[in-house]
Write an enzyme that holds these catalytic residues in place. Structure first.
Site, PDB file in Angstrom:
ATOM      1  CG  ASP A   1      -2.181   0.437   0.923  1.00  0.00           C
ATOM      2  OD1 ASP A   1      -2.317   2.417   0.689  1.00  0.00           O
ATOM      3  OD2 ASP A   1      -2.224   0.749   2.559  1.00  0.00           O
TER       4      ASP A   1
ATOM      5  CD  GLU B   1      -3.186   8.283  -4.196  1.00  0.00           C
ATOM      6  OE1 GLU B   1      -3.080   7.470  -3.877  1.00  0.00           O
ATOM      7  OE2 GLU B   1      -2.914   9.767  -3.759  1.00  0.00           O
TER       8      GLU B   1
ATOM      9  CB  SER C   1     -12.142   3.633   7.196  1.00  0.00           C
ATOM     10  OG  SER C   1     -11.489   3.367   6.916  1.00  0.00           O
TER      11      SER C   1
ATOM     12  CG  HIS D   1      -5.582   8.584   3.390  1.00  0.00           C
ATOM     13  ND1 HIS D   1      -4.755   8.692   2.104  1.00  0.00           N
ATOM     14  CD2 HIS D   1      -5.151   6.814   3.409  1.00  0.00           C
ATOM     15  CE1 HIS D   1      -4.440   8.580   1.055  1.00  0.00           C
ATOM     16  NE2 HIS D   1      -4.709   6.890   1.945  1.00  0.00           N
ATOM     17  N   GLY D   2      -7.423   8.585   7.205  1.00  0.00           N
ATOM     18  CA  GLY D   2      -7.317   9.017   8.479  1.00  0.00           C
ATOM     19  C   GLY D   2      -9.234   8.921   8.982  1.00  0.00           C
TER      20      GLY D   2
HETATM   21  O1  LIG Z   1      -6.748   4.348   2.131  1.00  0.00           O
HETATM   22  C1  LIG Z   1      -6.297   3.519   3.229  1.00  0.00           C
HETATM   23  C2  LIG Z   1      -4.960   2.772   2.811  1.00  0.00           C
HETATM   24  O2  LIG Z   1      -3.967   2.573   1.645  1.00  0.00           O
HETATM   25  C3  LIG Z   1      -7.036   3.897   4.633  1.00  0.00           C
HETATM   26  O3  LIG Z   1      -8.204   4.351   4.014  1.00  0.00           O
HETATM   27  P1  LIG Z   1      -8.828   4.790   5.984  1.00  0.00           P
HETATM   28  O4  LIG Z   1      -7.678   5.994   6.619  1.00  0.00           O
HETATM   29  O5  LIG Z   1     -10.064   5.629   5.418  1.00  0.00           O
HETATM   30  O6  LIG Z   1      -9.156   3.669   5.950  1.00  0.00           O
HETATM   31  O1  LIG Z   2      -2.876   4.940   3.931  1.00  0.00           O
HETATM   32  C1  LIG Z   2      -2.459   5.000   5.333  1.00  0.00           C
HETATM   33  C2  LIG Z   2      -2.765   3.497   6.020  1.00  0.00           C
HETATM   34  O2  LIG Z   2      -3.706   4.077   6.833  1.00  0.00           O
HETATM   35  C3  LIG Z   2      -1.868   2.896   6.443  1.00  0.00           C
HETATM   36  O3  LIG Z   2      -1.640   3.129   7.291  1.00  0.00           O
HETATM   37  P1  LIG Z   2       0.006   3.325   7.856  1.00  0.00           P
HETATM   38  O4  LIG Z   2       1.395   4.286   7.158  1.00  0.00           O
HETATM   39  O5  LIG Z   2       0.547   4.630  10.109  1.00  0.00           O
HETATM   40  O6  LIG Z   2       0.534   2.163   8.436  1.00  0.00           O
HETATM   41 ZN   LIG Z   3      -4.147   4.751   0.860  1.00  0.00          ZN
HETATM   42 ZN   LIG Z   4      -1.086   8.961  -2.353  1.00  0.00          ZN
END
Ligand SMILES: O=C(CO)COP(=O)(O)O
Ligand SMILES: O=C[C@H](O)COP(=O)(O)O
Ligand SMILES: [Zn+2]
Ligand SMILES: [Zn+2]
Length: 315
Positions: free
Chosen positions: A82, A134, A219, A180-181
Site C-alpha cells: 500500500d 495513483e 473508512s 485518509h484517517g
Molecule cells: O486508504 C487507506 C489505506 O491505503 C485507508 O483509508 P482509511 O484511513 O479511510 O481507512
Molecule cells: O494510507 C495509510 C494507511 O492507513 C496506512 O497507515 P500507516 O502508514 O500508518 O501504516
Molecule cells: Zn491509501
Molecule cells: Zn497518495
C-alpha cells in the site's frame, strides 16, 4: 494453494457491480480477524501492507502469516503493498512474494509520476505481479506526508486516460473527495461521482474496458467503535468517515478495490480498551488482543456483506 493477484478478483467485481475490500495488516491478530470474516462470507480479500507496516513487521513475517491464512482457508487472497514510495520498496516487496504493489507517485509532477510508475510496471509485469498507481492528491495523512484540504486535487479524467495508456498500470487510485484517517469531512460528506463516471466513460472511449478504479480513504469511521473507545477512556472527537451508501454506490460503479484501515484501528482499539477496563487484574494478552481480533471480524463481515458486496465472490 498460493497467493493470487487481483486480476481475476477485479474482473469479477467489475462485472458483478461490487468491490473487493483491501484491509491494512500489521500483525497476526489483524490478519486473522480479517481472514475469518472473509472465510465466513466466502469472499476474496486483499491484505495490504504500508511502509510503516513493513517497518513494524518484516515482510517475511507478514507474507508467512498471510500464506498460512491461504493454506487454512483456501480463499483468494492478494498480498499488496500500500502506497509504495519508490522503486526499491516496490521491488523488494515483489521479491518477497507480494502479488500486487501500489506505487504512489501522486506527489510527483505528472511526467515524473508516469516515468516512475512505468519503471515499476515493467519490473512487476515481468514477474507476474500487478501494479496500482495513483493520480490526483487525497487530503489527509499517509505515512508521514500530510496533505491539507486546499492542496488536495481531484483526478483529471483526460489525464487518467493518458496515464493508464502510457504506464500500463492494472488499476488506478483516484481522488474524488475521500481522504485518509478518521477526520474526513468537517461538514457534509460529499464525493464527486460525476468525475468517477467521466473517468470510466473516457477510458471506455479510449478502448480501455472494465478498468478497475481504487478508492483510498474509504473508512466509514463507524460511530459504534468511536463511542466504545470514548466510553473506556478514549478521546476521539469530531471523527467522520464515508457513509456506507456512498461506498455502495462507488462499488456498483468502476470501483473494484475499497481501502480501509482506520475502521480496523478503531475497532481494535475500542475492543482492547473495553477488555482492559473490564478486567483490570487481567494480564493475558490473548484476552484483550483476542477481543480486538473478534471485533475486527465482526466489522469486516459487515463491510463484506452490507457495504462492498463481495460476499460469495469465491463461488
Ligand atoms: O486508504 C487507506 C489505506 O491505503 C485507508 O483509508 P482509511 O484511513 O479511510 O481507512
Ligand atoms: O494510507 C495509510 C494507511 O492507513 C496506512 O497507515 P500507516 O502508514 O500508518 O501504516
Ligand atoms: Zn491509501
Ligand atoms: Zn497518495
Amino acid at each position: 494453494m498460493a497467493l493470487v493477484t487481483t486480476k481475476n478478483m477485479f474482473e469479477k467485481a467489475f462485472q458483478g457491480g461490487y468491490a473487493i475490500g483491501a484491509f491494512n495488516i500489521n500483525n497476526m491478530e489483524i490478519i486473522q480477524g480479517i481472514v475469518e470474516a472473509a472465510r465466513r462470507q466466502n469472499s476474496a480479500v486483499i491484505l495490504q501492507v504500508s511502509k510503516g507496516a513493513l517497518k513494524y513487521a518484516h515482510p517475511k513475517y507478514l507474507r508467512a502469516m498471510v500464506e498460512a491464512a491461504v493454506a487454512e482457508t483456501g480463499l483468494d487472497i492478494a498480498l499488496h503493498l500500500d502506497h509504495g514510495p519508490d522503486f526499491e520498496t516496490c521491488r523488494d516487496c515483489i521479491d518477497y512474494g507480494f502479488t500486487s504493489v501500489m506505487f504512489d507517485g501522486s506527489h510527483y509532477d505528472y511526467e515524473e509520476n508516469v516515468a516512475k510508475t512505468k519503471e515499476i510496471v515493467d519490473y512487476a509485469h515481468a514477474r507476474g505481479v500487478v501494479v496500482e498507481a495513483e493520480l490526483g492528491k487525497l487530503a489527509g495523512i499517509e505515512d508521514d506526508v500530510k496533505v491539507d484540504e486546499k492542496n488536495a486535487s481531484f483526478t483529471d479524467p483526460d489525464q487518467a486516460v493518458d496515464f493508464v495508456k502510457r504506464t500500463g498500470v492494472d488499476s488506478l487510485a483516484v481522488a474524488i473527495g475521500t481522504s485518509h484517517g478518521a477526520y474526513k469531512f468537517k461538514g457534509e460528506a460529499k464525493l464527486d461521482f460525476e468525475r468517477l463516471e467521466e473517468i470510466t466513460r473516457k477510458l471506455e472511449e479510449a478502448g480501455i474496458h472494465n478498468f478497475p478504479i481504487v478508492l483510498h480513504g474509504a473508512s466509514s469511521v463507524d460511530q459504534k467503535s468511536v463511542e466504545m473507545c470514548n466510553a473506556y477512556g478514549g478521546k476521539i472527537n469530531g471523527a467522520k468517515g464515508i457513509p456506507a451508501e456512498m461506498l455502495r454506490k462507488a462499488a456498483s460503479m468502476a470501483v473494484c478495490k475499497i481501502n480501509m484501515d482506520t475502521d480496523l484501528r478503531l475497532a481494535m482499539t475500542a475492543a482492547v480498551r473495553k477488555a482492559l477496563a473490564e478486567d483490570p487484574a487481567g494480564i493475558d494478552p490473548r484476552g484483550y488482543l483476542g477481543s480486538g481480533r473478534d471485533l475486527i471480524t465482526e466489522l469486516v463481515e459487515g463491510k463484506i456483506k452490507d457495504v462492498i458486496g463481495s460476499a460469495d465472490s469465491m463461488k
